[in-house]
Design a protein around this motif. Sequence first.
Motif, PDB file in Angstrom:
ATOM      1  N   LYS A  48       0.787  -1.356   0.069  1.00  0.00           N
ATOM      2  CA  LYS A  48       0.081  -0.201  -0.051  1.00  0.00           C
ATOM      3  C   LYS A  48       0.908   1.281  -0.330  1.00  0.00           C
ATOM      4  O   LYS A  48       0.666   2.115  -0.742  1.00  0.00           O
ATOM      5  N   LEU A  49       1.979   1.217   0.862  1.00  0.00           N
ATOM      6  CA  LEU A  49       2.899   2.566   0.808  1.00  0.00           C
ATOM      7  C   LEU A  49       3.392   2.670  -0.384  1.00  0.00           C
ATOM      8  O   LEU A  49       3.431   3.750  -1.135  1.00  0.00           O
ATOM      9  N   LYS A  50       3.771   1.576  -1.112  1.00  0.00           N
ATOM     10  CA  LYS A  50       4.394   1.827  -2.673  1.00  0.00           C
ATOM     11  C   LYS A  50       3.538   2.217  -3.592  1.00  0.00           C
ATOM     12  O   LYS A  50       3.814   3.051  -4.351  1.00  0.00           O
ATOM     13  N   SER A  51       2.409   1.643  -3.531  1.00  0.00           N
ATOM     14  CA  SER A  51       1.272   2.005  -4.772  1.00  0.00           C
ATOM     15  C   SER A  51       0.622   3.470  -4.306  1.00  0.00           C
ATOM     16  O   SER A  51       0.472   4.226  -5.234  1.00  0.00           O
ATOM     17  N   THR A  52       0.497   3.713  -3.078  1.00  0.00           N
ATOM     18  CA  THR A  52      -0.362   4.872  -2.858  1.00  0.00           C
ATOM     19  C   THR A  52       0.774   6.150  -2.643  1.00  0.00           C
ATOM     20  O   THR A  52       0.277   7.543  -3.188  1.00  0.00           O
ATOM     21  N   TYR A  53       2.006   5.985  -2.594  1.00  0.00           N
ATOM     22  CA  TYR A  53       2.858   7.242  -2.266  1.00  0.00           C
ATOM     23  C   TYR A  53       4.201   6.993  -3.082  1.00  0.00           C
ATOM     24  O   TYR A  53       4.159   7.854  -3.804  1.00  0.00           O
ATOM     25  N   THR A  54       4.900   6.194  -2.727  1.00  0.00           N
ATOM     26  CA  THR A  54       6.219   6.024  -3.480  1.00  0.00           C
ATOM     27  C   THR A  54       6.107   6.064  -4.969  1.00  0.00           C
ATOM     28  O   THR A  54       6.923   6.568  -5.894  1.00  0.00           O
ATOM     29  N   ASP A  55       4.990   5.424  -5.451  1.00  0.00           N
ATOM     30  CA  ASP A  55       4.672   5.176  -6.679  1.00  0.00           C
ATOM     31  C   ASP A  55       4.026   6.443  -7.333  1.00  0.00           C
ATOM     32  O   ASP A  55       4.463   7.041  -8.471  1.00  0.00           O
ATOM     33  N   ALA A  56       3.233   6.852  -6.700  1.00  0.00           N
ATOM     34  CA  ALA A  56       2.469   8.102  -7.205  1.00  0.00           C
ATOM     35  C   ALA A  56       2.768   9.493  -6.796  1.00  0.00           C
ATOM     36  O   ALA A  56       2.572  10.132  -7.931  1.00  0.00           O
ATOM     37  N   LEU A  57       3.440   9.632  -5.745  1.00  0.00           N
ATOM     38  CA  LEU A  57       3.709  11.106  -5.550  1.00  0.00           C
ATOM     39  C   LEU A  57       4.700  11.977  -6.626  1.00  0.00           C
ATOM     40  O   LEU A  57       4.733  13.003  -6.891  1.00  0.00           O
ATOM     41  N   PRO A  58       5.601  11.050  -6.959  1.00  0.00           N
ATOM     42  CA  PRO A  58       6.667  11.795  -8.094  1.00  0.00           C
ATOM     43  C   PRO A  58       5.839  12.242  -9.244  1.00  0.00           C
ATOM     44  O   PRO A  58       6.330  13.196  -9.826  1.00  0.00           O
ATOM     45  N   GLY A  59       4.720  11.628  -9.395  1.00  0.00           N
ATOM     46  CA  GLY A  59       3.970  12.043 -10.931  1.00  0.00           C
ATOM     47  C   GLY A  59       3.117  13.255 -10.660  1.00  0.00           C
ATOM     48  O   GLY A  59       2.682  13.748 -11.615  1.00  0.00           O
ATOM     49  N   ASP A  86      -5.429  15.339  -5.044  1.00  0.00           N
ATOM     50  CA  ASP A  86      -4.388  15.652  -6.189  1.00  0.00           C
ATOM     51  C   ASP A  86      -3.285  16.261  -5.927  1.00  0.00           C
ATOM     52  O   ASP A  86      -2.692  17.301  -6.407  1.00  0.00           O
ATOM     53  N   PRO A  87      -2.306  15.648  -4.988  1.00  0.00           N
ATOM     54  CA  PRO A  87      -2.538  14.564  -4.143  1.00  0.00           C
ATOM     55  C   PRO A  87      -3.175  14.702  -2.861  1.00  0.00           C
ATOM     56  O   PRO A  87      -3.086  16.170  -2.701  1.00  0.00           O
ATOM     57  N   ASN A  88      -3.434  13.853  -2.177  1.00  0.00           N
ATOM     58  CA  ASN A  88      -4.131  14.168  -0.728  1.00  0.00           C
ATOM     59  C   ASN A  88      -2.928  14.201   0.283  1.00  0.00           C
ATOM     60  O   ASN A  88      -2.160  13.014   0.431  1.00  0.00           O
ATOM     61  N   LEU A  89      -2.404  15.290   0.717  1.00  0.00           N
ATOM     62  CA  LEU A  89      -1.436  15.466   1.682  1.00  0.00           C
ATOM     63  C   LEU A  89      -1.599  15.392   3.021  1.00  0.00           C
ATOM     64  O   LEU A  89      -0.749  15.349   3.802  1.00  0.00           O
ATOM     65  N   GLN A  90      -3.015  15.080   3.146  1.00  0.00           N
ATOM     66  CA  GLN A  90      -3.250  15.065   4.593  1.00  0.00           C
ATOM     67  C   GLN A  90      -3.371  13.572   5.065  1.00  0.00           C
ATOM     68  O   GLN A  90      -3.630  13.308   6.346  1.00  0.00           O
ATOM     69  N   ASN A  91      -3.106  12.714   4.298  1.00  0.00           N
ATOM     70  CA  ASN A  91      -2.962  11.273   4.711  1.00  0.00           C
ATOM     71  C   ASN A  91      -1.733  10.614   4.504  1.00  0.00           C
ATOM     72  O   ASN A  91      -1.459   9.413   4.307  1.00  0.00           O
ATOM     73  N   ILE A  92      -0.521  11.301   4.489  1.00  0.00           N
ATOM     74  CA  ILE A  92       0.668  10.812   4.514  1.00  0.00           C
ATOM     75  C   ILE A  92       1.059  10.218   5.891  1.00  0.00           C
ATOM     76  O   ILE A  92       0.947  10.835   6.990  1.00  0.00           O
ATOM     77  N   PRO A  93       1.464   9.008   5.975  1.00  0.00           N
ATOM     78  CA  PRO A  93       1.596   8.352   7.055  1.00  0.00           C
ATOM     79  C   PRO A  93       2.259   8.789   8.114  1.00  0.00           C
ATOM     80  O   PRO A  93       3.284   9.561   7.935  1.00  0.00           O
ATOM     81  N   VAL A  94       1.890   8.472   9.419  1.00  0.00           N
ATOM     82  CA  VAL A  94       2.612   8.928  10.531  1.00  0.00           C
ATOM     83  C   VAL A  94       2.768   7.836  11.674  1.00  0.00           C
ATOM     84  O   VAL A  94       3.636   7.850  12.642  1.00  0.00           O
ATOM     85  N   LYS A 101       8.601   7.125   6.767  1.00  0.00           N
ATOM     86  CA  LYS A 101       9.896   7.303   5.687  1.00  0.00           C
ATOM     87  C   LYS A 101       9.302   8.182   4.652  1.00  0.00           C
ATOM     88  O   LYS A 101      10.241   8.849   3.965  1.00  0.00           O
ATOM     89  N   ILE A 102       7.912   7.980   4.439  1.00  0.00           N
ATOM     90  CA  ILE A 102       7.518   8.684   3.059  1.00  0.00           C
ATOM     91  C   ILE A 102       7.682  10.352   3.603  1.00  0.00           C
ATOM     92  O   ILE A 102       7.805  11.075   2.518  1.00  0.00           O
ATOM     93  N   ARG A 103       7.275  10.536   4.869  1.00  0.00           N
ATOM     94  CA  ARG A 103       7.357  12.069   4.967  1.00  0.00           C
ATOM     95  C   ARG A 103       8.989  12.510   4.860  1.00  0.00           C
ATOM     96  O   ARG A 103       9.080  13.805   4.875  1.00  0.00           O
ATOM     97  N   THR A 104       9.907  11.695   5.103  1.00  0.00           N
ATOM     98  CA  THR A 104      11.053  12.167   4.963  1.00  0.00           C
ATOM     99  C   THR A 104      11.531  12.681   3.396  1.00  0.00           C
ATOM    100  O   THR A 104      12.435  13.374   3.257  1.00  0.00           O
ATOM    101  N   ALA A 105      10.640  12.577   2.658  1.00  0.00           N
ATOM    102  CA  ALA A 105      10.912  12.865   1.271  1.00  0.00           C
ATOM    103  C   ALA A 105      10.460  14.178   1.109  1.00  0.00           C
ATOM    104  O   ALA A 105      10.947  14.750   0.134  1.00  0.00           O
ATOM    105  N   PHE A 106       9.827  14.816   2.091  1.00  0.00           N
ATOM    106  CA  PHE A 106       9.296  16.132   1.965  1.00  0.00           C
ATOM    107  C   PHE A 106      10.274  17.030   2.600  1.00  0.00           C
ATOM    108  O   PHE A 106      10.333  16.993   3.797  1.00  0.00           O
ATOM    109  N   ILE A 107      10.997  17.798   1.850  1.00  0.00           N
ATOM    110  CA  ILE A 107      12.281  18.412   2.293  1.00  0.00           C
ATOM    111  C   ILE A 107      12.237  20.102   2.114  1.00  0.00           C
ATOM    112  O   ILE A 107      11.358  20.286   1.207  1.00  0.00           O
ATOM    113  N   ALA A 108      12.989  20.649   2.987  1.00  0.00           N
ATOM    114  CA  ALA A 108      13.024  22.165   2.836  1.00  0.00           C
ATOM    115  C   ALA A 108      14.018  22.479   1.664  1.00  0.00           C
ATOM    116  O   ALA A 108      14.739  21.675   1.508  1.00  0.00           O
TER     117      ALA A 108
END
Length: 345
Positions: A48-59, A86-94, A101-108
């Motif tokens: 689920k993490l792969k399909s919902t986030y790591t595969d989808a967010l870069p797009g 588009d995308p839903n950034l309120q459901n990034i896992p915590v 680890k998905i949240r570590t991809a959001f950087i300053a």
Amino acid sequence: ILFGKMGLPGGSKTKTGQWSTSAQLLEDLAAEGHELPRKIVDWRQLTKLKSTYTDALPGFINPGTNRVHTSYALAATTTGRLSSSDPNLQNIPVRTAEGRKIRTAFIAEKGHKLVSADYSQIELRVLAHVAEIPQLKQAFADGADIHAITASEMFNVPVEGMPSEVRRRAKAINFGIIYGISAFGLANQLSIPRDEAGAYIKRYFERFPGIRDYIEETKAYARENGFVETIFGRRIHYPEIRSSNPSVRAFNERASINARLQGTAADIIRRAMVHMEEALEKAKLSARMLLQVHDELIFETVEAEVEATIPVVRRVMENAPMPAVSMSVPLHVDARAADNWDEAH
């Protein structure tokens, strides 16, 4: 099992004697130490993490800004919370280490920091305010551990040296009560028999009778008027609370209990957002508000301004209800800065 639903027609009984879905059964078996169910649960979570986030967010990265931009809907939820798409950034896992680890991809941006400012237990604070619960109000005023205080009240154990399991159960009840949790739901959450969970809920209401009064008064008001109101007077409508269908009626009753609290929290953070830009400009700070995730605001600011930015953000958020409402329970905001979202949260 790996590629489809488990062939369990109606679920199976857990060790607590309650019926469980196949997913819950897998969780229960994994928790008991069975290796194969644990591998299946882990595989499902990672897939689920792969399909919902790591595969989808870069797009969703905008080629012009090299950033991900979400869209907010102001009136898409019943309680008044903002919703993101588009995308839903309120459901990034915590909740899990893998998810965070998905949240570590959001950087300053280079030379900047992300600042996360999060209301601490805001719905419980609103509950203490509207229901006038002396023990909870005092605990929040003293900056005490609210879950430990609740556990001490319920189970007659001292706060000092309290077993973590006792505090965990009080925490589950504290948050569950807000959502009208049933003995069945609490039993599943704590993996205990339903009668034991029912006894906990009964004891909770005996110790905090004002909360039961709040629940009953809220349900009665909603049944009579078809809506409830936040502390700012905004109405949240539940016309189906008078439904002849008991399940529909019960669902709307539970929803109305939480709506006053979650709706008030939504009003508070919106008020903070409205006043934030002016406050930052007045303080001559360049911080930009990037994201709202329910009770959390995320900012980006230059490194040199971090120490000056955090107090301004906290002041605006903690004083957001005023002057419209003077709350009898202080709001508290946890804020910190880091290079990525996970470290800042």
